[in-house]
Design a protein around this motif. Structure first.
Motif, PDB file in Angstrom:
ATOM      1  N   HIS A   1      -9.175   0.463  81.617  1.00 27.29           N
ATOM      2  CA  HIS A   1     -10.343   1.015  80.957  1.00 27.29           C
ATOM      3  C   HIS A   1     -10.277   2.400  80.264  1.00 27.29           C
ATOM      4  CE1 HIS A   1     -14.635   2.278  81.130  1.00 27.29           C
ATOM      5  NE2 HIS A   1     -14.437   3.419  81.412  1.00 27.29           N
TER       6      HIS A   1
ATOM      7  N   ASP B   1      -7.167   3.712  79.096  1.00 23.31           N
ATOM      8  CA  ASP B   1      -5.935   3.782  77.848  1.00 23.31           C
ATOM      9  C   ASP B   1      -6.346   2.954  76.779  1.00 23.31           C
ATOM     10  OD1 ASP B   1      -3.124   3.096  76.757  1.00 23.31           O
ATOM     11  OD2 ASP B   1      -2.828   4.518  78.040  1.00 23.31           O
ATOM     12  N   SER B   2      -6.513   3.705  75.729  1.00 25.21           N
ATOM     13  CA  SER B   2      -6.793   2.876  74.544  1.00 25.21           C
ATOM     14  C   SER B   2      -5.975   1.803  73.907  1.00 25.21           C
ATOM     15  CB  SER B   2      -6.913   3.889  73.354  1.00 25.21           C
ATOM     16  OG  SER B   2      -5.955   4.512  72.977  1.00 25.21           O
ATOM     17  N   SER B   3      -4.527   1.971  74.323  1.00 17.10           N
ATOM     18  CA  SER B   3      -3.518   1.134  73.966  1.00 17.10           C
ATOM     19  C   SER B   3      -3.733  -0.254  74.619  1.00 17.10           C
ATOM     20  CB  SER B   3      -2.254   1.521  73.928  1.00 17.10           C
ATOM     21  OG  SER B   3      -1.812   1.706  75.574  1.00 17.10           O
TER      22      SER B   3
ATOM     23  N   GLN C   1      -6.598  -1.824  75.106  1.00 16.36           N
ATOM     24  CA  GLN C   1      -7.915  -2.519  74.720  1.00 16.36           C
ATOM     25  C   GLN C   1      -7.621  -3.649  73.927  1.00 16.36           C
ATOM     26  OE1 GLN C   1     -10.742  -1.118  76.224  1.00 16.36           O
ATOM     27  NE2 GLN C   1      -8.920  -0.035  77.031  1.00 16.36           N
ATOM     28  N   THR C   2      -6.885  -4.788  74.502  1.00 18.93           N
ATOM     29  CA  THR C   2      -6.803  -5.889  73.644  1.00 18.93           C
ATOM     30  C   THR C   2      -7.435  -6.944  74.683  1.00 18.93           C
ATOM     31  OG1 THR C   2      -4.704  -6.308  74.894  1.00 18.93           O
ATOM     32  CG2 THR C   2      -4.752  -5.015  72.929  1.00 18.93           C
TER      33      THR C   2
END
Length: 312
Positions: free
Chosen positions: A50, A52-54, A56-57
């Motif tokens: 939730h 960590d932007s990396s 978001q897959t």
């Protein structure tokens, strides 16, 4: 036709594993540790994905939902089991039994569908990378999750509704550690062939169809992996897929063993041991198998720990 003088029991008594107190205390401590690790590991993964932007897959979107399902159906079973280890009278109310059966059935069926979606996601990423954004769009991912939860809820509702319409005019002692469908059907004094047929049909359809999707997806992945020229890349991908397949095979194997055979062939002691794996053990290992061995998750966790260390 149901007998007019039967009375639905207000509670059920769960036999559990043993009546010997030292063994019960030992089992309590073991399963308490397993449950804590399950909740901490899966909740940690949910939080990590939730924030960590990396991550978001689609793959991690599915993994986050897998962790939620693992926590949910483990929580539907384990707390009541832990309480029963420390009490002499291992009882559960009628409505508590129905709720436990519904929650476990719903979340377990949803997990089967989710595992199939995850396998298709890996197939799309490895075998069709150029079409991946289209094949696994946001709408497709959300639709897959909604389908999993709705299908799980509907099938579980059918099982619970039909099970608790049966007359339990004999014993209310369930030879199990939770309210599962087969041991409850065995208590009924009416013909439960319709329930058995629906259990076989619905569980069989969900479990076998999703397993076929998973098998075909990983078979296509294997063919693609074998064509990779880089030995290191081939070894890494094969290692990941192999661990996933082992986990999936064990999970499906225990479910198929439990639910796709006649009620008359059930062996309570064997079934309880098998049930421990898919209700308690596998939810603890899933975060390790699917996530914490993953390089992206390791890097995200490392980055989070370093950030918190700097702020301190």
């Amino acid at each position: 036709m149901l007998e007019s003088n039967y009375t639905m029991p207000t509670e059920f008594l769960l036999v559990g594993f043993t009546d010997y107190l030292p063994h019960r205390v030992t089992l309590f401590l073991v399963f308490l540790i397993v449950y804590i690790l399950t909740v901490v590991g899966n909740m940690g993964l949910i939080i990590l994905v939730h924030i960590d932007s990396s991550l978001q897959t689609p793959m991690y979107y599915f993994l986050r939902n897998l962790s939620f399902l693992d926590i949910s159906y483990s929580t539907a079973i384990t707390p009541q089991m832990l309480v029963n280890f420390l009490t002499s009278r291992k009882s559960i109310s009628l409505y508590g039994c129905a709720l436990q059966m519904f929650c476990f059935g719903c979340f377990a069926d949803a997990e089967c569908l989710l595992l199939a979606a995850m396998a298709y996601d890996r197939y799309a990423a490895i075998c069709n990378p150029l079409l991946y954004p289209t094949l696994m769009s946001r709408n497709v991912c959300i639709g897959s999750i909604v389908l999993a939860y709705v299908s799980g809820s509907m099938t579980s509702m059918v099982h619970v509704g039909l099970t608790f319409r049966l007359p339990f005019c004999g014993s209310n002692v369930v030879n199990h550690f939770f309210c599962d469908i087969p041991p409850l059907l065995a208590l009924s004094c009416a013909d439960a062939h319709i329930n058995e047929l629906l259990l076989f049909a619905l569980c069989g359809f969900i479990q076998t169809s999703t397993f076929v999707v998973i098998f075909i997806s990983y078979f296509c992945i294997l063919i693609t992996v074998l064509s990779i020229r880089s030995s290191s890349g081939r070894s890494k991908t094969f290692s990941t897929c192999a661990s996933h397949l082992i986990a999936i095979t064990l999970f499906y194997g225990t479910l198929l063993f439990t639910y796709l055979r006649p009620i008359t062939s059930y062996s309570p002691n064997t079934d309880k041991v098998v049930a421990v794996f898919y209700t308690v053990v596998f939810p603890m290992f899933n975060p390790i198998i699917y996530s914490f061995r993953n390089k992206d998750v390791k890097n995200a966790l490392k980055k989070l720990l370093e950030r918190n260390w700097i702020f301190k």
